[in-house]
Structure formats: C-alpha cells, structure tokens
Motif scaffolding. Structure first.
Motif, PDB file in Angstrom:
ATOM      1  N   ILE A  70       0.870  -1.174   0.000  1.00  0.00           N
ATOM      2  CA  ILE A  70       0.000   0.000   0.000  1.00  0.00           C
ATOM      3  C   ILE A  70       0.905   1.221   0.000  1.00  0.00           C
ATOM      4  O   ILE A  70       1.792   1.351   0.850  1.00  0.00           O
ATOM      5  CB  ILE A  70      -0.932   0.000   1.224  1.00  0.00           C
ATOM      6  CG1 ILE A  70      -1.854  -1.218   1.173  1.00  0.00           C
ATOM      7  CG2 ILE A  70      -1.735   1.287   1.274  1.00  0.00           C
ATOM      8  CD1 ILE A  70      -2.771  -1.368   2.348  1.00  0.00           C
ATOM      9  N   ARG A  71       0.664   2.094  -0.919  1.00  0.00           N
ATOM     10  CA  ARG A  71       1.507   3.284  -1.040  1.00  0.00           C
ATOM     11  C   ARG A  71       1.288   4.233   0.135  1.00  0.00           C
ATOM     12  O   ARG A  71       0.208   4.296   0.717  1.00  0.00           O
ATOM     13  CB  ARG A  71       1.229   3.988  -2.349  1.00  0.00           C
ATOM     14  CG  ARG A  71       1.681   3.178  -3.540  1.00  0.00           C
ATOM     15  CD  ARG A  71       1.370   3.915  -4.812  1.00  0.00           C
ATOM     16  NE  ARG A  71       1.851   3.140  -5.941  1.00  0.00           N
ATOM     17  CZ  ARG A  71       2.913   3.462  -6.641  1.00  0.00           C
ATOM     18  NH1 ARG A  71       3.600   4.536  -6.366  1.00  0.00           N
ATOM     19  NH2 ARG A  71       3.284   2.709  -7.644  1.00  0.00           N
ATOM     20  N   GLN A  72       2.320   4.988   0.444  1.00  0.00           N
ATOM     21  CA  GLN A  72       2.307   5.907   1.578  1.00  0.00           C
ATOM     22  C   GLN A  72       1.213   6.971   1.450  1.00  0.00           C
ATOM     23  O   GLN A  72       0.595   7.345   2.435  1.00  0.00           O
ATOM     24  CB  GLN A  72       3.686   6.576   1.713  1.00  0.00           C
ATOM     25  CG  GLN A  72       3.905   7.257   3.025  1.00  0.00           C
ATOM     26  CD  GLN A  72       3.954   6.275   4.184  1.00  0.00           C
ATOM     27  OE1 GLN A  72       4.391   5.140   4.036  1.00  0.00           O
ATOM     28  NE2 GLN A  72       3.515   6.707   5.340  1.00  0.00           N
ATOM     29  N   GLU A  73       0.975   7.444   0.223  1.00  0.00           N
ATOM     30  CA  GLU A  73      -0.050   8.480   0.023  1.00  0.00           C
ATOM     31  C   GLU A  73      -1.420   7.971   0.443  1.00  0.00           C
ATOM     32  O   GLU A  73      -2.215   8.699   1.034  1.00  0.00           O
ATOM     33  CB  GLU A  73      -0.109   8.912  -1.458  1.00  0.00           C
ATOM     34  CG  GLU A  73       1.162   9.493  -2.004  1.00  0.00           C
ATOM     35  CD  GLU A  73       2.083   8.428  -2.600  1.00  0.00           C
ATOM     36  OE1 GLU A  73       1.765   7.222  -2.582  1.00  0.00           O
ATOM     37  OE2 GLU A  73       3.161   8.817  -3.085  1.00  0.00           O
ATOM     38  N   LEU A  74      -1.680   6.713   0.139  1.00  0.00           N
ATOM     39  CA  LEU A  74      -2.962   6.120   0.498  1.00  0.00           C
ATOM     40  C   LEU A  74      -3.082   5.964   2.006  1.00  0.00           C
ATOM     41  O   LEU A  74      -4.154   6.193   2.578  1.00  0.00           O
ATOM     42  CB  LEU A  74      -3.139   4.773  -0.205  1.00  0.00           C
ATOM     43  CG  LEU A  74      -4.512   4.143  -0.061  1.00  0.00           C
ATOM     44  CD1 LEU A  74      -5.569   5.038  -0.684  1.00  0.00           C
ATOM     45  CD2 LEU A  74      -4.530   2.777  -0.714  1.00  0.00           C
ATOM     46  N   LEU A  75      -2.004   5.603   2.643  1.00  0.00           N
ATOM     47  CA  LEU A  75      -2.029   5.500   4.110  1.00  0.00           C
ATOM     48  C   LEU A  75      -2.344   6.852   4.739  1.00  0.00           C
ATOM     49  O   LEU A  75      -3.158   6.947   5.671  1.00  0.00           O
ATOM     50  CB  LEU A  75      -0.692   4.977   4.635  1.00  0.00           C
ATOM     51  CG  LEU A  75      -0.412   3.496   4.415  1.00  0.00           C
ATOM     52  CD1 LEU A  75       1.019   3.173   4.811  1.00  0.00           C
ATOM     53  CD2 LEU A  75      -1.385   2.665   5.212  1.00  0.00           C
ATOM     54  N   HIS A 142      -2.600   3.677  -6.916  1.00  0.00           N
ATOM     55  CA  HIS A 142      -2.109   2.306  -7.087  1.00  0.00           C
ATOM     56  C   HIS A 142      -2.046   1.857  -8.541  1.00  0.00           C
ATOM     57  O   HIS A 142      -1.806   0.671  -8.809  1.00  0.00           O
ATOM     58  CB  HIS A 142      -2.973   1.330  -6.282  1.00  0.00           C
ATOM     59  CG  HIS A 142      -2.600   1.317  -4.840  1.00  0.00           C
ATOM     60  ND1 HIS A 142      -1.522   0.648  -4.356  1.00  0.00           N
ATOM     61  CD2 HIS A 142      -3.157   1.928  -3.771  1.00  0.00           C
ATOM     62  CE1 HIS A 142      -1.421   0.824  -3.061  1.00  0.00           C
ATOM     63  NE2 HIS A 142      -2.408   1.605  -2.678  1.00  0.00           N
ATOM     64  N   HIS A 143      -2.254   2.787  -9.462  1.00  0.00           N
ATOM     65  CA  HIS A 143      -2.139   2.497 -10.892  1.00  0.00           C
ATOM     66  C   HIS A 143      -3.037   1.328 -11.320  1.00  0.00           C
ATOM     67  O   HIS A 143      -2.622   0.467 -12.099  1.00  0.00           O
ATOM     68  CB  HIS A 143      -0.685   2.198 -11.284  1.00  0.00           C
ATOM     69  CG  HIS A 143       0.266   3.273 -10.894  1.00  0.00           C
ATOM     70  ND1 HIS A 143       0.265   4.510 -11.498  1.00  0.00           N
ATOM     71  CD2 HIS A 143       1.245   3.326  -9.940  1.00  0.00           C
ATOM     72  CE1 HIS A 143       1.198   5.266 -10.953  1.00  0.00           C
ATOM     73  NE2 HIS A 143       1.806   4.586  -9.996  1.00  0.00           N
TER      74      HIS A 143
END
Length: 191
Positions: A70-75, A142-143
């Motif tokens: 999970i990408r940091q931006e989403l967190l 997340h592309h």
C-alpha cells in the motif's frame, strides 16, 4: 329520591369518563413518544455502528498493509479521512441526543427536525462525491488503470458502496427522520 340517585350516578360516570379520557390521552402520548424516541435511537445505533466499523477498519488496515503493498499516500489519506468520519459520527450522536422530548418544547424539536433533515440532504449530495474522490484516488495512486481486472473490481466496489450507502440512507436515516417528524405532528395534534 330516584332522580337524585340517577344524578349522582350520572356525575360519577361523567367523572370516570373524564379520568379514562385523561388516562387514554396520556397512554397515546406515551406511545407516540416511544415510537419517536425509538426512531431517534435507530439513528443513534446506525452512527454507533459506523463508529465501530470505521474504528475496526483503522485497526485492520495496518494488517492488510503487511500482506499487500500500500503506497504511503494512500495511508496518509486513509488516516486523515477515517478519523474525520469517526468524529463526524460521534458529533452526529451528540446532536441526536439533543432531541429530548422531556426537556424541549415542540417548537424547538420541530426546528431540530428541520435542521437534521437539511443536514441529511447535504450528506446525501456530498457523500457520493467524497466516495468517488476516494475511489479515484486509490485508483490513481495504485495504478489500477493498468490492469483491466482491477478496473472492473474498482467499479464494482464503487457501485456496491454507493448502493449500500443509498439503501442505508433510504431505510434508516430518511425513514427514521420521517417517523420522528410524524411523531411530532401527532404530538402537536394531541395537544
């Protein structure tokens, strides 16, 4: 003598009828109040469930992050939006407890209903945009647009989420507010 007894009996029956009318009036009033408060409690229950579900998701999300990348931006987005939604639900519970038949006048309660209905209308218009914005953010961060299966899954999740939200609005929020409003009209007619 018989005429005097008939008058006394008539007066006794008249007094009993008045007492029964008062008792029936109070029983009807209590039933209307109970129905109105149970509709309010249904709204409170829905917000309590929302708080527990959102809090559970806050604790489950880090567990999912250990299994899936999970990408940091989403967190960051998740840990900003979900606590705000929890605070909003808690504030909603606080507002719902202000609807008190014992301490408020009918006019104050009527204003409360109008205010709450206005807020529900704002919620029903803002929630789809918030949900759509969150899904698009996840989609882009997340592309998912690179994989057709993920696109289908995201669209399906968005559709299910929107339908579930509308069903909850229609059958819990709107129905409960309509029952509260009807109860207030019945109480006003009873007075």
């Amino acid at each position: 003598m018989e005429l005097e007894e008939l008058k006394n009996q008539w007066n006794l029956l008249s007094e009993q009828l008045k007492k029964n009318e008062i008792i029936n009036h109070e029983a009807i009033k209590r039933m209307i109040e109970k129905r109105t408060l149970s509709a309010r409690d249904r709204l409170i229950g829905a917000n309590v469930i929302a708080v527990f579900v959102l809090t559970g998701m806050l604790f489950l999300f880090p567990l999912a992050a250990t299994r899936v990348i999970i990408r940091q931006e989403l967190l960051w987005m998740f840990y900003i939006v979900f606590p705000l939604l929890i605070l909003y639900s808690l504030w909603n519970i606080h507002v719902l407890y202000k609807f008190n038949l014992a301490t408020r006048t009918l006019l104050e309660l009527h204003r409360w209903i109008l205010s709450y209905k206005r807020r529900l209308r704002i919620e029903i218009w803002c929630t789809p945009f918030l949900t759509l914005g969150l899904f698009i953010s996840v989609f882009l961060i997340h592309h998912h647009y690179r994989n057709l299966l993920m696109v289908v899954f995201d669209i399906l999740m968005l559709s299910v989420g929107m339908m579930a939200g509308y069903i909850c609005y229609r059958y819990v929020d709107k129905r409960s507010v309509d029952e509260i409003e009807q109860g207030m009209k019945d109480l006003q007619d009873l007075e």
